[in-house]
Design a protein around this motif. Sequence first.
Motif, PDB file in Angstrom:
ATOM      1  N   SER A  65       1.662   9.463   4.573  1.00 33.60           N
ATOM      2  CA  SER A  65       2.527   8.459   3.959  1.00 33.60           C
ATOM      3  C   SER A  65       3.954   8.924   3.733  1.00 33.60           C
ATOM      4  CB  SER A  65       1.927   7.993   2.635  1.00 33.60           C
ATOM      5  OG  SER A  65       1.775   9.082   1.728  1.00 33.60           O
ATOM      6  N   ILE A  69      -2.864   8.472   3.478  1.00 31.96           N
ATOM      7  CA  ILE A  69      -2.300   9.186   2.330  1.00 31.96           C
ATOM      8  C   ILE A  69      -1.550  10.423   2.798  1.00 31.96           C
ATOM      9  CG2 ILE A  69      -2.805  10.300   0.142  1.00 31.96           C
ATOM     10  CD1 ILE A  69      -3.296   7.262   0.184  1.00 31.96           C
ATOM     11  N   THR A 107      -5.561   1.388   0.071  1.00 33.01           N
ATOM     12  CA  THR A 107      -5.021   2.586  -0.580  1.00 33.01           C
ATOM     13  C   THR A 107      -5.811   2.995  -1.815  1.00 33.01           C
ATOM     14  OG1 THR A 107      -2.784   2.139   0.245  1.00 33.01           O
ATOM     15  CG2 THR A 107      -2.979   3.523  -1.724  1.00 33.01           C
ATOM     16  N   THR A 151       0.964   6.271  -5.067  1.00 28.26           N
ATOM     17  CA  THR A 151       1.613   5.045  -4.595  1.00 28.26           C
ATOM     18  C   THR A 151       2.472   4.436  -5.694  1.00 28.26           C
ATOM     19  OG1 THR A 151      -0.257   4.640  -3.111  1.00 28.26           O
ATOM     20  CG2 THR A 151       1.216   2.775  -3.556  1.00 28.26           C
ATOM     21  N   THR A 182      -1.572  -1.429  -3.893  1.00 24.11           N
ATOM     22  CA  THR A 182      -2.723  -0.578  -3.529  1.00 24.11           C
ATOM     23  C   THR A 182      -4.026  -1.347  -3.371  1.00 24.11           C
ATOM     24  OG1 THR A 182      -3.634   0.104  -5.698  1.00 24.11           O
ATOM     25  CG2 THR A 182      -1.678   1.291  -4.909  1.00 24.11           C
ATOM     26  N   GLY A 211       0.838  -1.194   0.000  1.00 25.23           N
ATOM     27  CA  GLY A 211       0.000   0.000   0.000  1.00 25.23           C
ATOM     28  C   GLY A 211       0.868   1.237   0.000  1.00 25.23           C
ATOM     29  N   VAL A 212       0.255   2.381   0.271  1.00 27.29           N
ATOM     30  CA  VAL A 212       0.997   3.631   0.198  1.00 27.29           C
ATOM     31  C   VAL A 212       2.112   3.687   1.241  1.00 27.29           C
ATOM     32  CG1 VAL A 212      -0.544   4.943   1.740  1.00 27.29           C
ATOM     33  CG2 VAL A 212       0.733   6.132  -0.083  1.00 27.29           C
TER      34      VAL A 212
END
Length: 816
Positions: free
Chosen positions: A354, A351, A46, A156, A42, A15-16
Amino acid sequence: MTLPSETDVVIIGGGVAGCSIAYHLTKLGITDVVLCERKQLTCGTTWHAAGLVTQLRATRNMTELAKYTGELFTGLEAETGQATGYKKNGSLRIAKTPARLEELKRGASMARNFGLEAQVVTPGQVAERWPLAKVDDIEGAIWMPNDGQVNPADVTQAMAKGARMGGAKIFEQTKVERILIENGRACGVVTDKGEIRAKNVVICGGMWSRDFAAAHGVSLPLHAAEHFYIVTEPMPTLQANLPVMFVADECSYYKEDAGKLLLGCFEPNAKPWGHRGIPDDFCFDSLPEDFDHFEPILEMAVERVPALAETGIQLFFNGPESFTPDDRYLLGETPEVAGLFCACGFNSVGILSSGGVGKALASWIRDGHAPMELADVDIRRMHPFQSNKRYLHDRTTETLGALFDMHWPYMQFETARGVRRSPFHDRLIDAGACMTEAVGYERPGFFARGDIPAKIEYSYGPQNWFDACAAECLNTHQKVSIFDQSCFTKFRVEGRDACAVLNRICAGNVDVAVGRLVYTQMLNARGGIEADVTVTRLSETEFMVVSTLGSQTRDLSWLRRNLPEDAHAIVTDITAGMPMLAIMGPGSRALLEAVSGEDFSNAAFPFGTSRDIPVGYAQARASRVTYVGELGWELYCSADMAQHVFDTLLQAGADRGLAHGGYFAINSLRMEKGYRHWGHDIGEEDTPIEAGLGFAVAYDKPGGFIGQDVLLRQREAGTPTKRLVQVRLDTEGVGPLLYHNEPIWLDGQIAGSVTSGAYGHRIKASLGMGYLTHPDGVDKALLAGGKFEVEVACERYPATVQLAPFFDPKSERVKA
């Protein structure tokens, strides 16, 4: 590409967060990195995130991480050639009530303290920036021009591409089945395609993380919840680059996206999901629609943006996101397994967090310690019981909505309560205690009296318990009060090397006579304060270490990891088996003499003494020390005798003015006396010299201590340029109350911020503590010659700032 047999770092999850960590590791020169994703990048959470990129968080360092994320997104597309969809279109935070506006204005003041631009705007100015919004029923708003939005999947992929450009290897369709652990340290993983040996392993498994970690004896408390949003049909009247709009009083947020409007919510009664586990084949999946659940949000949205009434819904989306018990994510090295790191449980801020998370954890892996104080999100703040599935399920119904709820001072969670109780719990309830909770522990905040009920009525000003707290403080000052401090963390350190080990870990000299107590700090190699403790010598080979409740997991891990392998010393957590009552006030001496028959005079029982005494038919350890700035003793006893000790004290105190006190009173009393609280006023970036605790350091003790070289250099440098100070607002009446992160102004410039605050009932003033910085040093001359103000909710108030506490600066009452 062939799966390697060994590498420096293995990241589990694409994921991110996982891709950001891989990207940032390569930026640090750690290029031998492998990321394993069970399906596709993702595909868990994400891909369906809303992609909001806001910067203001609850603390300075959390804000710094969020600010860095925005900076990273600004240049990531140019660096990698991969589009991110990032745009800086600003955000509006709307207030429908005066209380919400005060919350937002306090946030705006805090933002200035962090160097963020935040403007208070009128309803008319909101209408200029968001023409489709109804504004005739709002109080105002905060405008933050540097916020924005991004495409989560694209950003991502950009970080993944950047990681590959730096040398990292990313393997999709590669499931990690288990972590290899040898001698308490992670040393690799076993995948469905083979084994990879590694120096460090990182769990970024999103909502799968809890169950995966639990299989390895590691606690990562998080639970998935359903998260809803809709995307409208194209709206011709919708402006391009419209700011993100948050209407927390309606649990909603609005984001323009390619001519359509995304409406999402954080509703007060959320729907936990995946309680029996997340399916292995879950990949780019959504959850069933529940329009009935979303309908109240949509009804308010149609009132707020009337154009929605004439617009169709193109997409009704429901997807899972993971939440933690305190709405803060899980980051850092796990206390159970060395070399095993985590970055998960992002509570819908994955997000925007991140970039900062990736940068911070990459540095943490390289250096062996966090690059800054990250106690807010450090996994070690959690207690193992918090991974209990039923606890997580019930708490998650509340934590999702808590993101948009009012962030009142002293706000209490209402779900998953009653987990940890002292032996006195029921007696305290009968006495009128209003219970507050910290890490699952029920503690009395205050005691009902007269027409004041045992419940909190929230406000940014004096809350309904203000007068009850005042009475508790004054009783402690004038007579004697009993406080249940059983929740304080307690460790027994024993063995023939216990003294030498503790003397190396602690900055003070704990090699004292049996029956003496030492106040000291445990420092890291940078001289920062890892723990604020008292150490009592029980025998030649036994010690009791007492710390704060919130540091229980952290401090136990710190002690154990700093024990030399060949040392004959054992650390045992005795918190649950050793309740503690604090008897505080000028009447404490007479009360304890009455129940014990012992001599508690200064000559027989001086400050810093600790010994066993009889209490009724029981035995207890009495330690002369205080956290409230009055004459007093802490009484420790075994859990089986605790209620007898409590009842004996209450009976003997009935005609001596003995009354109950709660933690709101403790906070007020300790603020007047300038007693620091770890996690607020002191932490791993603050040295004892900067915190005004140099008196607790034995600079030249034999054998030295961790961080000694840093403190010696700092002492030799002279006046510190950063210093903890005491703050008093010079206002009429109660005045505005200080809580945290209010800017401190010196001669028209922001020079510091408040770390914690409370109203001082003994001196009748609004008080705080905070750090000032000045290039020429922070000393008495600077404080005496400067004009000081504190900014609260965008208004400045005159203040007195000094190094000494405002109450009993010579500790004459404590040592009476």
